[in-house]
Scaffold this active site. Structure first.
Site, PDB file in Angstrom:
ATOM      1  CE  LYS A  54      -3.761  -2.457   2.178  1.00 32.10           C
ATOM      2  NZ  LYS A  54      -4.481  -2.851   3.390  1.00 32.10           N
ATOM      3  CD  GLN A  98      -3.212  -4.428   6.444  1.00 32.03           C
ATOM      4  OE1 GLN A  98      -3.136  -3.389   5.774  1.00 32.03           O
ATOM      5  NE2 GLN A  98      -3.772  -5.532   5.988  1.00 32.03           N
ATOM      6  CG  ASP A 121      -9.380  -0.059   4.722  1.00 29.98           C
ATOM      7  OD1 ASP A 121      -9.227  -0.253   3.495  1.00 29.98           O
ATOM      8  OD2 ASP A 121      -8.683  -0.597   5.600  1.00 29.98           O
TER       9      ASP A 121
END
Ligand code: NAP
Length: 303
Positions: A54, A98, A121
């Site tokens: 990422k 994460q 997200d």
């Protein structure tokens, strides 16, 4: 019949090229560089690889990124404090924690601490609920990536039978809501579904996100169906495979995504799109509308 391969690397690259242009415009016109903060908790090697990917992808398109690492037993207060500081930081436009978190952490509390405007997200309760009523700010990256694959390949969704295998909060459920918003007829299957094949065989578009290698065999797929394999499974011999018998199903489907190289690259791409969008929203909230050149629109914003 041999299925057309829907190549997530190629589609993702086209979207990233456009995102790079948008980032350049934003920087040139406003001086604001989009910023993403990634929080990594614990020492899971797979998570570390995902985070590195990422961060590399951010660099490629001109998004500034930072990684904040904590040991797996970091106290909840420390984590929430860090998220709140990032919420207040004007140079951070997107925040990503994460997943999965080490077992004793309260995932909901952590995700809901992220400001809705920085939830790139798309896991905050507001953004999840927004999918139901069509008010979401950021769509979750994996199902958003699937929609972009279908749109880039000009595969119609309206009125089609869509079967989704897997009903998780991060893939299956939001995928179902996005498909419903595009007027598909949707069936959602899970581990307790009886006779999975009776649902998969009906699908014009079959999306599989169960995490079970070889779950979908050719006899479960309608001839000419579009098959999207979200699954990522590491076999004992080290090979990476999806949930679909790729060889067999390729002979029956009209289109199929490979693993690797299908949905995976799109997930990271949509994170970049969401972060750019978060930065733009920040500028517009704080300074008013910005006029940037229009680049060809081919990304489906589902809000
Ligand atoms: P998850 O949270 O474990 O959910 C799996 C879902 O599949 C659950 O709803 C489960 O049913 C269902 N399921 C399990 N076995 C099944 C079976 N035999 N038949 C039908 N349904 C079954 O997993 P996830 O996070 O959604 O991820 C799913 C897969 O996608 C994994 O392989 C993951 O690595 C991959 N993934 C890929 C990307 C990407 O970027 N390509 C992103 C995210 C995830 P129950 O609800 O009844 O337990």
């Amino acid at each position: 019949m041999s299925a057309r391969i829907l190549d997530g690397r190629v589609i993702g690259k086209a979207i990233r090229n456009r995102t790079r242009l948008e980032v350049d415009d934003l920087v040139r016109i406003t001086g604001v560089v989009p910023g993403l903060a990634v929080i990594l908790i614990g020492d899971d090697p797979a998570s570390r690889i995902y985070v590195a990917n990422k961060i590399r992808a951010c660099t490629d398109v001109g998004i500034r990124s930072s990684m904040i690492e904590y040991p797996k037993d970091v106290p909840a207060d420390t984590l929430i404090d860090a998220i709140e500081r990032l919420n207040d930081d004007p140079a951070t436009h997107g925040i990503l924690v994460q997943l999965p978190l080490p077992p004793h952490h309260d995932v909901r509390a952590v995700l809901h601490a992220i400001s809705v405007e920085k939830d790139v997200d798309g896991f905050h309760l507001y953004n999840v609920g927004g999918l139901v009523v069509g008010d979401t700010i950021f769509s979750p990256c994996t199902p958003f990536g699937v929609m972009n694959i279908l749109d880039h390949a000009r595969i119609p969704i309206e009125g089609r039978n869509v079967t989704i295998v897997g009903a998780s909060n991060i893939v299956g459920k939001p995928m179902a809501l996005m498909m419903m918003r595009r007027d598909a007829t949707v069936a959602v299957c899970h581990a307790k579904t009886r006779d999975l094949a009776q649902y998969t065989i009906l699908a014009d578009i079959l999306v599989v996100a169960a995490g079970v290698p070889n779950l979908i065999l050719p006899q479960m797929v309608r001839t000419g169906a579009v098959v999207i394999d979200v699954g990522i499974n590491r076999l004992p011999d080290g090979r990476l495979v999806g949930d679909v018998d790729f060889e067999g199903v390729s002979r029956k489907a009209s289109c199929i995504t490979p693993v690797p190289g299908g949905v995976g690259p799109m997930t990271v791409t949509m994170l970049l799109v969401n972060t750019m969008s978060a930065a733009r929203r920040f500028v517009e909230r704080t300074r008013g509308p910005i006029l940037t050149p229009v680049h060809p629109q081919d990304i489906t914003q589902l809000a």
